[in-house]
Design a protein around this motif. Structure first.
Motif, PDB file in Angstrom:
ATOM      1  N   LEU A   1       0.824  -1.214   0.000  1.00 20.13           N
ATOM      2  CA  LEU A   1       0.000   0.000   0.000  1.00 20.13           C
ATOM      3  C   LEU A   1       0.860   1.266   0.000  1.00 20.13           C
ATOM      4  O   LEU A   1       0.461   2.288  -0.552  1.00 20.13           O
ATOM      5  CB  LEU A   1      -0.931   0.013   1.215  1.00 20.13           C
ATOM      6  CG  LEU A   1      -2.030  -1.038   1.241  1.00 20.13           C
ATOM      7  CD1 LEU A   1      -2.750  -1.014   2.583  1.00 20.13           C
ATOM      8  CD2 LEU A   1      -3.002  -0.842   0.105  1.00 20.13           C
ATOM      9  N   ASP A   2       2.027   1.200   0.614  1.00 22.70           N
ATOM     10  CA  ASP A   2       2.924   2.355   0.742  1.00 22.70           C
ATOM     11  C   ASP A   2       3.709   2.540  -0.556  1.00 22.70           C
ATOM     12  O   ASP A   2       4.904   2.292  -0.639  1.00 22.70           O
ATOM     13  CB  ASP A   2       3.867   2.145   1.928  1.00 22.70           C
ATOM     14  CG  ASP A   2       4.795   3.326   2.171  1.00 22.70           C
ATOM     15  OD1 ASP A   2       4.484   4.445   1.703  1.00 22.70           O
ATOM     16  OD2 ASP A   2       5.838   3.114   2.821  1.00 22.70           O
ATOM     17  N   THR A   3       3.012   3.006  -1.578  1.00 18.77           N
ATOM     18  CA  THR A   3       3.599   3.064  -2.920  1.00 18.77           C
ATOM     19  C   THR A   3       4.726   4.076  -3.043  1.00 18.77           C
ATOM     20  O   THR A   3       5.581   3.929  -3.914  1.00 18.77           O
ATOM     21  CB  THR A   3       2.515   3.353  -3.976  1.00 18.77           C
ATOM     22  OG1 THR A   3       1.839   4.564  -3.636  1.00 18.77           O
ATOM     23  CG2 THR A   3       1.527   2.200  -4.062  1.00 18.77           C
ATOM     24  N   ASP A   4       4.763   5.089  -2.192  1.00 15.33           N
ATOM     25  CA  ASP A   4       5.843   6.071  -2.290  1.00 15.33           C
ATOM     26  C   ASP A   4       7.024   5.738  -1.373  1.00 15.33           C
ATOM     27  O   ASP A   4       8.029   6.443  -1.366  1.00 15.33           O
ATOM     28  CB  ASP A   4       5.339   7.492  -2.022  1.00 15.33           C
ATOM     29  CG  ASP A   4       4.842   7.711  -0.597  1.00 15.33           C
ATOM     30  OD1 ASP A   4       4.938   6.791   0.249  1.00 15.33           O
ATOM     31  OD2 ASP A   4       4.338   8.821  -0.330  1.00 15.33           O
ATOM     32  N   GLY A   5       6.894   4.650  -0.589  1.00 14.69           N
ATOM     33  CA  GLY A   5       7.993   4.212   0.269  1.00 14.69           C
ATOM     34  C   GLY A   5       8.279   5.116   1.447  1.00 14.69           C
ATOM     35  O   GLY A   5       9.353   5.057   2.046  1.00 14.69           O
ATOM     36  N   SER A   6       7.306   5.918   1.838  1.00 14.33           N
ATOM     37  CA  SER A   6       7.510   6.887   2.925  1.00 14.33           C
ATOM     38  C   SER A   6       7.450   6.265   4.319  1.00 14.33           C
ATOM     39  O   SER A   6       7.821   6.910   5.287  1.00 14.33           O
ATOM     40  CB  SER A   6       6.458   7.994   2.837  1.00 14.33           C
ATOM     41  OG  SER A   6       5.164   7.451   3.101  1.00 14.33           O
ATOM     42  N   GLY A   7       6.945   5.040   4.405  1.00 14.92           N
ATOM     43  CA  GLY A   7       6.752   4.433   5.720  1.00 14.92           C
ATOM     44  C   GLY A   7       5.411   4.794   6.328  1.00 14.92           C
ATOM     45  O   GLY A   7       5.111   4.424   7.465  1.00 14.92           O
ATOM     46  N   GLU A   8       4.612   5.529   5.600  1.00 19.02           N
ATOM     47  CA  GLU A   8       3.276   5.940   6.013  1.00 19.02           C
ATOM     48  C   GLU A   8       2.350   5.758   4.820  1.00 19.02           C
ATOM     49  O   GLU A   8       2.766   5.949   3.676  1.00 19.02           O
ATOM     50  CB  GLU A   8       3.251   7.419   6.414  1.00 19.02           C
ATOM     51  CG  GLU A   8       4.231   7.806   7.502  1.00 19.02           C
ATOM     52  CD  GLU A   8       3.638   7.714   8.889  1.00 19.02           C
ATOM     53  OE1 GLU A   8       2.422   7.896   9.026  1.00 19.02           O
ATOM     54  OE2 GLU A   8       4.400   7.457   9.828  1.00 19.02           O
ATOM     55  N   ILE A   9       1.088   5.398   5.078  1.00 18.28           N
ATOM     56  CA  ILE A   9       0.112   5.381   3.990  1.00 18.28           C
ATOM     57  C   ILE A   9      -0.872   6.518   4.218  1.00 18.28           C
ATOM     58  O   ILE A   9      -1.316   6.758   5.332  1.00 18.28           O
ATOM     59  CB  ILE A   9      -0.606   4.019   3.831  1.00 18.28           C
ATOM     60  CG1 ILE A   9      -1.238   3.534   5.132  1.00 18.28           C
ATOM     61  CG2 ILE A   9       0.357   2.985   3.274  1.00 18.28           C
ATOM     62  CD1 ILE A   9      -2.051   2.255   4.992  1.00 18.28           C
ATOM     63  N   ASP A  10      -1.150   7.222   3.141  1.00 16.94           N
ATOM     64  CA  ASP A  10      -2.058   8.358   3.225  1.00 16.94           C
ATOM     65  C   ASP A  10      -3.376   8.030   2.534  1.00 16.94           C
ATOM     66  O   ASP A  10      -3.566   6.922   2.038  1.00 16.94           O
ATOM     67  CB  ASP A  10      -1.418   9.618   2.644  1.00 16.94           C
ATOM     68  CG  ASP A  10      -1.059   9.482   1.167  1.00 16.94           C
ATOM     69  OD1 ASP A  10      -1.611   8.608   0.479  1.00 16.94           O
ATOM     70  OD2 ASP A  10      -0.209  10.273   0.709  1.00 16.94           O
ATOM     71  N   GLN A  11      -4.245   9.007   2.507  1.00 21.46           N
ATOM     72  CA  GLN A  11      -5.576   8.831   1.950  1.00 21.46           C
ATOM     73  C   GLN A  11      -5.511   8.360   0.492  1.00 21.46           C
ATOM     74  O   GLN A  11      -6.272   7.478   0.087  1.00 21.46           O
ATOM     75  CB  GLN A  11      -6.330  10.160   2.053  1.00 21.46           C
ATOM     76  CG  GLN A  11      -7.787  10.083   1.766  1.00 21.46           C
ATOM     77  CD  GLN A  11      -8.485  11.379   2.132  1.00 21.46           C
ATOM     78  OE1 GLN A  11      -7.863  12.391   2.414  1.00 21.46           O
ATOM     79  NE2 GLN A  11      -9.796  11.361   2.123  1.00 21.46           N
ATOM     80  N   VAL A  12      -4.612   8.915  -0.296  1.00 20.84           N
ATOM     81  CA  VAL A  12      -4.491   8.545  -1.708  1.00 20.84           C
ATOM     82  C   VAL A  12      -4.039   7.098  -1.833  1.00 20.84           C
ATOM     83  O   VAL A  12      -4.595   6.326  -2.625  1.00 20.84           O
ATOM     84  CB  VAL A  12      -3.518   9.498  -2.438  1.00 20.84           C
ATOM     85  CG1 VAL A  12      -3.207   8.998  -3.841  1.00 20.84           C
ATOM     86  CG2 VAL A  12      -4.090  10.910  -2.478  1.00 20.84           C
ATOM     87  N   GLU A  13      -3.036   6.686  -1.051  1.00 22.88           N
ATOM     88  CA  GLU A  13      -2.531   5.311  -1.131  1.00 22.88           C
ATOM     89  C   GLU A  13      -3.584   4.303  -0.674  1.00 22.88           C
ATOM     90  O   GLU A  13      -3.698   3.217  -1.254  1.00 22.88           O
ATOM     91  CB  GLU A  13      -1.255   5.166  -0.303  1.00 22.88           C
ATOM     92  CG  GLU A  13      -0.082   5.890  -0.930  1.00 22.88           C
ATOM     93  CD  GLU A  13       1.115   5.988  -0.012  1.00 22.88           C
ATOM     94  OE1 GLU A  13       2.234   5.704  -0.479  1.00 22.88           O
ATOM     95  OE2 GLU A  13       0.954   6.366   1.171  1.00 22.88           O
ATOM     96  N   ILE A  14      -4.357   4.657   0.341  1.00 23.90           N
ATOM     97  CA  ILE A  14      -5.426   3.770   0.811  1.00 23.90           C
ATOM     98  C   ILE A  14      -6.477   3.614  -0.292  1.00 23.90           C
ATOM     99  O   ILE A  14      -6.878   2.507  -0.632  1.00 23.90           O
ATOM    100  CB  ILE A  14      -6.076   4.305   2.107  1.00 23.90           C
ATOM    101  CG1 ILE A  14      -5.048   4.303   3.247  1.00 23.90           C
ATOM    102  CG2 ILE A  14      -7.308   3.480   2.477  1.00 23.90           C
ATOM    103  CD1 ILE A  14      -5.476   5.118   4.451  1.00 23.90           C
ATOM    104  N   ARG A  15      -6.883   4.736  -0.864  1.00 24.17           N
ATOM    105  CA  ARG A  15      -7.898   4.726  -1.921  1.00 24.17           C
ATOM    106  C   ARG A  15      -7.402   3.929  -3.136  1.00 24.17           C
ATOM    107  O   ARG A  15      -8.130   3.102  -3.688  1.00 24.17           O
ATOM    108  CB  ARG A  15      -8.243   6.159  -2.315  1.00 24.17           C
ATOM    109  CG  ARG A  15      -9.573   6.335  -2.977  1.00 24.17           C
ATOM    110  CD  ARG A  15      -9.878   7.800  -3.244  1.00 24.17           C
ATOM    111  NE  ARG A  15      -9.927   8.629  -2.058  1.00 24.17           N
ATOM    112  CZ  ARG A  15     -10.980   8.731  -1.233  1.00 24.17           C
ATOM    113  NH1 ARG A  15     -12.066   8.030  -1.477  1.00 24.17           N
ATOM    114  NH2 ARG A  15     -10.949   9.519  -0.190  1.00 24.17           N
ATOM    115  N   GLU A  16      -6.152   4.146  -3.548  1.00 22.85           N
ATOM    116  CA  GLU A  16      -5.591   3.423  -4.691  1.00 22.85           C
ATOM    117  C   GLU A  16      -5.482   1.927  -4.389  1.00 22.85           C
ATOM    118  O   GLU A  16      -5.731   1.101  -5.263  1.00 22.85           O
ATOM    119  CB  GLU A  16      -4.216   3.985  -5.059  1.00 22.85           C
ATOM    120  CG  GLU A  16      -4.291   5.340  -5.726  1.00 22.85           C
ATOM    121  CD  GLU A  16      -2.926   5.971  -5.950  1.00 22.85           C
ATOM    122  OE1 GLU A  16      -1.893   5.427  -5.466  1.00 22.85           O
ATOM    123  OE2 GLU A  16      -2.884   7.039  -6.594  1.00 22.85           O
TER     124      GLU A  16
END
Length: 129
Positions: free
Chosen positions: A45-60
């Protein structure tokens, strides 16, 4: 929507479960908490590799696995008391806590429906919504 997040996770790991039967319990219920499955799902889910998932990553992520990605699903995770630092993102630790809580809720419902304790729900067992 209290078990939607767990449903998301169950669906996300569907292909992995088919390949690896040791992640199943008796009756075919998935074992998400073993072998780092939750962490692997988080990393997907963490497509940007930030170590956090945000609203966009959850939705995607929901869209990718074929589940509805409406606000109610996203907000269940972000505003359900799991974003402990109020960052409007979910860390791996927060995600693991969320999934474990949702898995327990789903197992509780499953066990209440599995009247004979067989690990499966048959047509003979009544379903009361």
């Amino acid at each position: 929507c209290s078990v939607v997040g767990a449903s998301m996770v169950f669906a996300a790991g569907a292909s992995a479960r088919r390949k690896n039967n040791r992640n199943f319990r008796k009756g075919g219920t998935p074992r998400l908490t073993g072998s780092g499955n939750i962490e692997r799902i988080f990393e997907e889910l963490d497509t940007d590799g930030s170590g956090e998932i945000d609203q966009v990553e959850i939705r995607e992520g929901l869209t990718r696995i074929g589940l509805p990605s409406g606000d109610d699903y996203v907000q269940d995770l972000l505003q359900g008391g799991y974003d402990l630092d109020n960052s409007k993102t979910i860390s791996k630790k927060e995600f693991v806590a969320y999934v474990k809580d949702k898995e327990q809720a789903m197992l509780k419902v499953f066990k209440s429906m599995d009247k004979d304790g067989s690990g499966t729900i048959s047509g003979d067992e009544e379903f009361v919504a």
